[in-house]
Design an enzyme around this catalytic site. Structure first.
Site, PDB file in Angstrom:
ATOM      1  CB  THR A 275      -1.084   0.102   1.250  1.00  0.00           C
ATOM      2  OG1 THR A 275      -0.078   0.200   2.364  1.00  0.00           O
ATOM      3  CG2 THR A 275      -1.908  -1.361   1.223  1.00  0.00           C
TER       4      THR A 275
ATOM      5  CE  LYS B  64     -12.591  13.166  14.742  1.00  0.00           C
ATOM      6  NZ  LYS B  64     -11.274  12.497  14.290  1.00  0.00           N
TER       7      LYS B  64
ATOM      8  CD1 TRP C 224     -16.618  13.607  13.869  1.00  0.00           C
ATOM      9  CD2 TRP C 224     -16.881  11.728  12.966  1.00  0.00           C
ATOM     10  NE1 TRP C 224     -16.112  12.721  14.646  1.00  0.00           N
ATOM     11  CE2 TRP C 224     -16.148  11.601  14.146  1.00  0.00           C
ATOM     12  CE3 TRP C 224     -17.165  10.739  12.203  1.00  0.00           C
ATOM     13  CZ2 TRP C 224     -15.759  10.324  14.387  1.00  0.00           C
ATOM     14  CZ3 TRP C 224     -16.590   9.471  12.536  1.00  0.00           C
ATOM     15  CH2 TRP C 224     -16.184   9.105  13.613  1.00  0.00           C
TER      16      TRP C 224
HETATM   17  P1  ADP Z   1      -3.130   3.021  -1.408  1.00  0.00           P
HETATM   18  O1  ADP Z   1      -3.740   4.042  -2.261  1.00  0.00           O
HETATM   19  O2  ADP Z   1      -2.598   3.437  -0.010  1.00  0.00           O
HETATM   20  O3  ADP Z   1      -2.475   2.129  -2.353  1.00  0.00           O
HETATM   21  P2  ADP Z   1      -5.645   1.795  -1.977  1.00  0.00           P
HETATM   22  O4  ADP Z   1      -5.397   2.023  -3.145  1.00  0.00           O
HETATM   23  O5  ADP Z   1      -5.849   0.142  -1.414  1.00  0.00           O
HETATM   24  O6  ADP Z   1      -4.757   2.195  -1.181  1.00  0.00           O
HETATM   25  O7  ADP Z   1      -6.742   2.650  -1.353  1.00  0.00           O
HETATM   26  C1  ADP Z   1      -7.921   2.278  -0.444  1.00  0.00           C
HETATM   27  C2  ADP Z   1      -8.695   3.683  -0.024  1.00  0.00           C
HETATM   28  O8  ADP Z   1      -8.860   4.317  -1.159  1.00  0.00           O
HETATM   29  C3  ADP Z   1      -9.940   3.183   0.749  1.00  0.00           C
HETATM   30  O9  ADP Z   1      -9.591   2.766   1.954  1.00  0.00           O
HETATM   31  C4  ADP Z   1     -10.434   4.524   0.607  1.00  0.00           C
HETATM   32  O10 ADP Z   1     -10.213   5.538   1.419  1.00  0.00           O
HETATM   33  C5  ADP Z   1     -10.147   4.836  -0.767  1.00  0.00           C
HETATM   34  N1  ADP Z   1     -11.175   4.771  -1.896  1.00  0.00           N
HETATM   35  C6  ADP Z   1     -11.176   3.715  -2.743  1.00  0.00           C
HETATM   36  N2  ADP Z   1     -12.483   3.519  -3.455  1.00  0.00           N
HETATM   37  C7  ADP Z   1     -13.129   4.847  -3.091  1.00  0.00           C
HETATM   38  C8  ADP Z   1     -14.593   5.301  -3.394  1.00  0.00           C
HETATM   39  N3  ADP Z   1     -15.062   4.703  -4.313  1.00  0.00           N
HETATM   40  N4  ADP Z   1     -14.709   6.186  -2.731  1.00  0.00           N
HETATM   41  C9  ADP Z   1     -13.940   7.093  -1.612  1.00  0.00           C
HETATM   42  N5  ADP Z   1     -12.861   6.372  -1.326  1.00  0.00           N
HETATM   43  C10 ADP Z   1     -12.272   5.371  -1.860  1.00  0.00           C
END
Ligand code: ADP
Length: 542
Positions: free
Chosen positions: A185, A437, A442
């Site tokens: 990640t 906040k 929120w």
């Molecule tokens: P990284 O960017 O750290 O590699 P990921 O691609 O796994 O992580 O991203 C996951 C995060 O992306 C989710 O926990 C969420 O916060 C955000 N995310 C993914 N899809 C959506 C969506 N459709 N709407 C809002 N947030 C999203």
């Protein structure tokens, strides 16, 4: 008593074997990194994947060894995935958009033994080569003619390397819980974390993705994954598309609006998947050139919230906009906004309201929302809670990290804050660290961003909480305007007024040239919070 069914381990390479046997002539079309469009088939990919396995095996790569790829979406990259996994080695997809030091950190953490790279990334790798001693050799995904002179250790052109194999090789059968792939990640806070998928989780995830209310592509469909193979397990498409015999169109290195449009149009693509930024570029290009895509049936969009205005643009075009939510730790599909009865009968704004949620989970993902004490909160569509998930394709630990990541009931905390309504539709209101906040209540930064980008002059918007002496935090809206337009703060405030609760209205708006993004295309809120750390909101001077 145990059932009397066959022991048939769920192994990733069985997918490409099936594709080769049943859909052998189905095409995989690539915009190659060298330039031309290249056509191959599932049968050829299978045959060449066996050669990749044969060569890795000959080089002493064993079950559990890590082989990295740093490459665009191409048929060659796909061959490597299956070739690596077929011998029980672990396909570690590295995101080339990370800073070189982060790449080196990740490769060292994973202890990758071989690195398979596209031409594009040879210069980056040359710069960090002496920081990644575990890599014994580099394979460049090209032929002899295009192979550049390079200082990379034992570098070889992929096509030359494959010529040494005859493909007379058999994939082994092993435990389905064997690790198949890993993806870190991006770690906007702290070190990147390695998610380690198993053969079983990838196969189950593919079956889940094939559900018609999920990605649901058929043998008669064509899928163009704009989402890179190196991002969150390619959203599972590298497995789901071949398992169905769906034609694949791989966009290579060119992801701008014009290039993506060209492939969508010439290859008569029916399904495509990517992050909102990509769709923004496509829509802007299509609007400017007055273009249409009559074959396009579905646009899957996730990674960040899909703005309502974008959903409407695709729906107006006659395509389905399928908003999806997930994360690397979830393989990555979590929920998809599909219209189930009675919502399939809705029209206009009511229909958009449902499509704009992050949707409900397919079978195989369980979710709950809890308060800070871990107690479940109601599914009433209003109460916010921390979103937690469990399922067979969801991480239970990170690679080489000792700490526990599941709660007592075995659920993983996604770090997102969400509401869920009585029908199971989930809405992400924020990352838990981004929520604003204000006076103990929120405010959802995502809701405000989505509303602001609905303004015709706004290209992208980000909302962060800024210190306020009375309310702790109040929202600051940061806007990037579309090219060549001017716009005032009041124009945008007027547009937002009445569409959200008064106390949610941003206290101020600033205009910036460009909003910063993470390596996976999300708004980089940490950088914005840093930049506006000392910002004084109107009327908030201490
Ligand atoms: P990284 O960017 O750290 O590699 P990921 O691609 O796994 O992580 O991203 C996951 C995060 O992306 C989710 O926990 C969420 O916060 C955000 N995310 C993914 N899809 C959506 C969506 N459709 N709407 C809002 N947030 C999203």
């Amino acid at each position: 008593m145990l059932g009397l069914m066959q022991d048939w381990p769920l192994l990733c390479h069985r997918i490409i074997e099936h594709a080769a046997r049943i859909h052998g002539n189905q095409e995989v079309v690539t915009r190659s990194v060298e330039g031309p469009i290249v056509r191959t088939t599932y049968a050829q990919i299978h045959q060449r994947a066996l050669k990749v396995s044969q060569m890795l095996d000959r080089a002493g790569i064993k079950l559990g060894d890590r082989v990295a790829t740093i490459a665009w979406n191409t048929a060659r990259h796909l061959e490597c995935w299956y070739g690596i996994m077929g011998i029980g080695a672990i396909c570690h997809t590295v995101n080339p958009r990370l800073f070189p030091d982060q790449i080196a950190w990740i490769v060292n953490h994973a202890q990758d033994r071989v690195m398979i790279t596209d031409l594009t990334f040879v210069p980056i790798l040359e710069k960090i080569a002496d920081q990644i001693p575990s890599v014994e050799r580099f394979i460049v995904l090209t032929d002899k003619e295009h192979m550049p002179p390079t200082t990379l250790k034992n570098a070889v052109a992929y096509e030359e390397w494959l010529k040494e194999a005859d493909g007379d090789f058999e994939w082994k059968t092993f435990d389905e819980n064997t690790a198949a792939a890993m993806c870190y990640t991006s770690g906007t806070t702290g070190d990147p974390k390695g998610v380690l998928y198993s053969h079983r989780s990838n196969v189950l995830h593919a079956l889940m993705a094939n559900n018609p209310d999920a990605l649901g592509t058929r043998a008669a469909d064509t899928m163009l994954p704009v989402v890179p193979l190196f991002h969150a397990n390619s959203w599972g498409i590298a497995f789901s598309a071949p398992s169905m015999g769906t034609k694949l169109v791989m966009p290579g290195a060119k992801l701008d609006g014009a290039s993506v449009y060209e492939l969508l149009s010439t290859e008569k693509v029916t399904h495509t998947a990517g992050v909102p930024t990509v769709w923004l570029m496509l829509l802007q290009y299509m609007q400017k050139e007055k273009l249409t895509l009559p074959h396009l049936k579905m646009v899957v969009c996730g990674g960040s919230a899909m703005p309502r205005s974008m959903i409407k643009a695709f729906v107006d075009m006659g395509a389905e906009a399928r908003h999806a939510w997930g994360m690397t730790e979830m393989s990555p599909l979590g929920t998809l906004a599909t219209l189930k009865p009675p919502f399939d009968q809705t029209t206009g704004d009511a229909r958009l309201d449902v499509l704009a949620t992050q949707g409900y989970p397919p079978f195989g993902v369980q979710m709950k929302i809890t308060d800070d004490a871990g107690k479940e909160v109601p599914w009433d569509g209003k109460t916010f809670g921390r979103l937690k998930v469990s399922g067979p394709a969801i991480a239970k630990n990170y690679y080489r990290v000792d700490s526990e990541i599941l709660d007592d009931a075995g659920f993983f905390d996604t770090g997102d804050v969400a509401t869920i309504d009585q029908d199971g539709y989930m809405r992400i209101t924020d990352r838990s660290k981004d929520v604003i906040k204000s006076g103990g209540e929120w405010i959802s930064s995502i809701d405000l961003e989505n509303l602001a980008v609905g303004h015709p002059k706004v290209a992208e918007a980000a909302v962060i909480g800024v210190y306020h002496p009375k309310w702790d935090e109040r929202p600051l809206l940061i806007c990037q305007l579309k090219p060549d337009v001017t716009c005032t703060r009041d124009e945008i405030l007027q547009y937002m007024d009445g569409k959200i609760a008064k106390w949610w209205m941003p206290d101020d708006i600033v205009f910036v040239e460009a909003i910063p993004h993470t390596a996976t295309g999300k708004i980089l809120k940490t950088a914005l919070r840093d930049q506006f750390k000392t910002y004084t909101l109107p009327g908030a001077a201490a």
